[in-house]
Enzyme design. Structure first.
Site, PDB file in Angstrom:
ATOM      1  N   SER A 212       0.957  -1.159  -0.030  1.00  0.00           N
ATOM      2  CA  SER A 212       0.070   0.057   0.169  1.00  0.00           C
ATOM      3  C   SER A 212       1.043   1.241   0.177  1.00  0.00           C
ATOM      4  O   SER A 212       1.745   1.562  -1.029  1.00  0.00           O
ATOM      5  CB  SER A 212      -0.975  -0.145   1.132  1.00  0.00           C
ATOM      6  OG  SER A 212      -1.993   0.851   1.120  1.00  0.00           O
ATOM      7  N   ASP A 347     -10.426  -3.345  -4.945  1.00  0.00           N
ATOM      8  CA  ASP A 347     -10.050  -2.706  -3.823  1.00  0.00           C
ATOM      9  C   ASP A 347     -10.695  -1.357  -3.657  1.00  0.00           C
ATOM     10  O   ASP A 347     -10.802  -0.547  -4.509  1.00  0.00           O
ATOM     11  CB  ASP A 347      -8.386  -2.346  -4.255  1.00  0.00           C
ATOM     12  CG  ASP A 347      -7.921  -1.665  -3.108  1.00  0.00           C
ATOM     13  OD1 ASP A 347      -8.688  -0.963  -2.332  1.00  0.00           O
ATOM     14  OD2 ASP A 347      -6.593  -1.753  -3.187  1.00  0.00           O
ATOM     15  N   HIS A 378      -8.428  -4.606  -0.298  1.00  0.00           N
ATOM     16  CA  HIS A 378      -7.013  -4.169  -0.186  1.00  0.00           C
ATOM     17  C   HIS A 378      -6.343  -4.915   0.774  1.00  0.00           C
ATOM     18  O   HIS A 378      -6.407  -4.638   1.870  1.00  0.00           O
ATOM     19  CB  HIS A 378      -7.284  -2.773   0.347  1.00  0.00           C
ATOM     20  CG  HIS A 378      -6.328  -1.760   0.480  1.00  0.00           C
ATOM     21  ND1 HIS A 378      -5.611  -0.975  -0.517  1.00  0.00           N
ATOM     22  CD2 HIS A 378      -5.280  -1.507   1.658  1.00  0.00           C
ATOM     23  CE1 HIS A 378      -4.764  -0.361  -0.271  1.00  0.00           C
ATOM     24  NE2 HIS A 378      -4.427  -0.703   1.219  1.00  0.00           N
TER      25      HIS A 378
END
Length: 433
Positions: A212, A347, A378
């Site tokens: 991320s 996501d 995610h």
């Protein structure tokens, strides 16, 4: 009165049937909503792969069959990006292990103290070489998060040393030593950790892994200076958004409940900042004022926090400048080592429009593979038969499988020939594997 009773007796036999019909309709409606919200009718599929046709990429896809085979999430809930994301956010992983590491403290030039945890390998790597994974976690995360612990434990068992950055200010029991904490794209702490690993283990080679926000930092670090890519075998980035400037507008939309996620992430960031209130606002060298603290309390989005707090740590004049300077989209094209970029279509945090960045990059550059899954949310990517997910995620397996393939390629390449030049070699080289 008798007439009234007679009327009731005439109507009453029909009432149960009507109620039964209403119950069936309600059940059908609930089932329909469940099927739609959980995407139960959505098919499963192998990741959509974008890359150039080169010997290296063909070898990698052949050596990592997990990238070309169907990813099957848990049947009842795994096709919902929201549930995958929520489960990752609340639980992290199932039966998370507790790898034993050693915490390192690195003083920074501005007075800050970077920390990272070092985990030694639990077996000999399949190549017999010394390989270190340098890992950058997601926003506000650190080595003690369940998904990091699970990945580290698995990597150690595969023969990798692991170094995990603890984002500045993320650990609740580590006080800040300067009025600054981690930001979206600051690479200072990650660079310090990598430098320490290179000095301490002069024979080791590096696998760079970013999750991320950590994917943004890792890619930005490699692209900032060609020297940063020395001794780096490859880089893997999972679920990053590539451009904060492009993402800010999508984060204010209610599509896929993105505005709600924005609010929840902002609330978490507020808690982290306020836990270091004395250091960030009380030091004489701080750029923060009482008005900034007041704006923090009323902030309902990450953008408001970035504008009033985060950009000021590095003296950016505007939110636009902050997002421009700290996004890897302006640096990622400078990376020449093999690069795996992975995202999920469902996501809820990364808008589909942002995925044109990695797809275009993979179409133009020989060293890039972009893998887009249909499901995974995610940083979820849970696997499992029906209800209960497995401790190890599909994401963990992909990263280690890709790293193993890169290490084998590097092990068998002719001495003195770079990975980049080998992408143009004859296809016959692959057959020796």
């Amino acid at each position: 009165f008798k007439t009234h009773v007679a009327d009731v007796r005439t109507i009453s036999p029909e009432m149960p049937a009507m109620f039964d019909g209403m119950k069936l309709a309600a059940v059908a409606t609930v089932l329909y909503v469940i099927v739609r919200s959980l995407n139960l009718k959505c098919p499963t599929a192998a990741p959509d792969i974008t890359c150039q046709d080169t010997p290296l990429n063909r070898y990698l896809l052949k050596s990592c069959p997990i990238l070309t085979k169907e990813y099957i999430p848990p049947l009842l809930w795994g096709k919902s990006g929201h549930l995958q994301t929520a489960l990752y956010g609340k639980m992290g992983r199932v039966k998370s292990p507790k790898p034993c590491g050693l915490r390192k403290y690195l003083p920074m030039p501005d007075g800050a103290t970077a920390t990272f945890d070092l985990f030694e390998p639990q077996s000999i790597h399949s190549t017999g070489d010394d390989i270190t994974m340098v890992i950058c976690p997601g926003i506000g995360n650190h080595s003690e998060k369940h998904y990091i612990r699970t990945f580290v434990d698995y990597s150690q068992k595969q023969g990798y040393r692991c170094a995990v950055l603890n984002h500045l200010g993320a650990l609740p029991n580590i006080e800040l030593t300067s009025p600054r904490m981690f930001t979206y794209g600051c690479t200072w702490e990650f660079s310090a950790m990598v430098g320490y690993i290179k000095r301490t283990f002069p024979q080791t080679q590096l696998i760079v892994v970013g999750f991320s926000l950590g994917g943004n930092i890792a890619c930005k670090y490699l692209g900032e200076n060609p020297a940063n890519q020395e001794r780096v075998l490859c880089c893997v980035s999972i679920c990053q958004g590539y451009s904060a400037l492009r993402a800010q507008e999508t984060f204010l939309q209610w599509d896929q409940c993105r505005r709600l996620y924005n609010f929840l992430m902002a609330d978490n960031m507020k808690k982290i900042i306020l836990s270091h209130r004395a250091s960030l606002f009380g030091m004489s060298s701080s750029n923060m004022e009482a008005a900034d603290l007041s704006h923090l309390y009323t902030a309902t989005s990450l953008m408001q926090i970035d504008d009033n707090i985060m950009r000021k740590f590095h003296g950016h004049n505007s939110l636009k400048e902050y997002y421009e300077k700290e996004s890897c989209v302006h640096y990622i094209h400078n990376i020449s080592v093999p690069l795996l970029l992975m995202n999920s279509s469902d996501d809820p945090l990364v808008h589909q429009s942002l995925l044109t960045i990695p797809r275009t990059l993979a179409e133009k550059k020989q060293n890039v593979i972009f893998a887009l899954t249909l499901h995974g949310g995610h940083l979820g990517f849970f696997e499992g038969a029906v209800l209960f997910p497995q401790p190890l995620s599909w994401m963990d397996k992909v990263i280690v499988s890709y790293a193993n393939a890169i290490c084998q390629w590097e092990k068998h390449r002719p001495h003195g020939v770079s990975l980049q030049s080998l992408t143009n070699c004859a296809e016959g080289f692959i057959k020796c594997f």
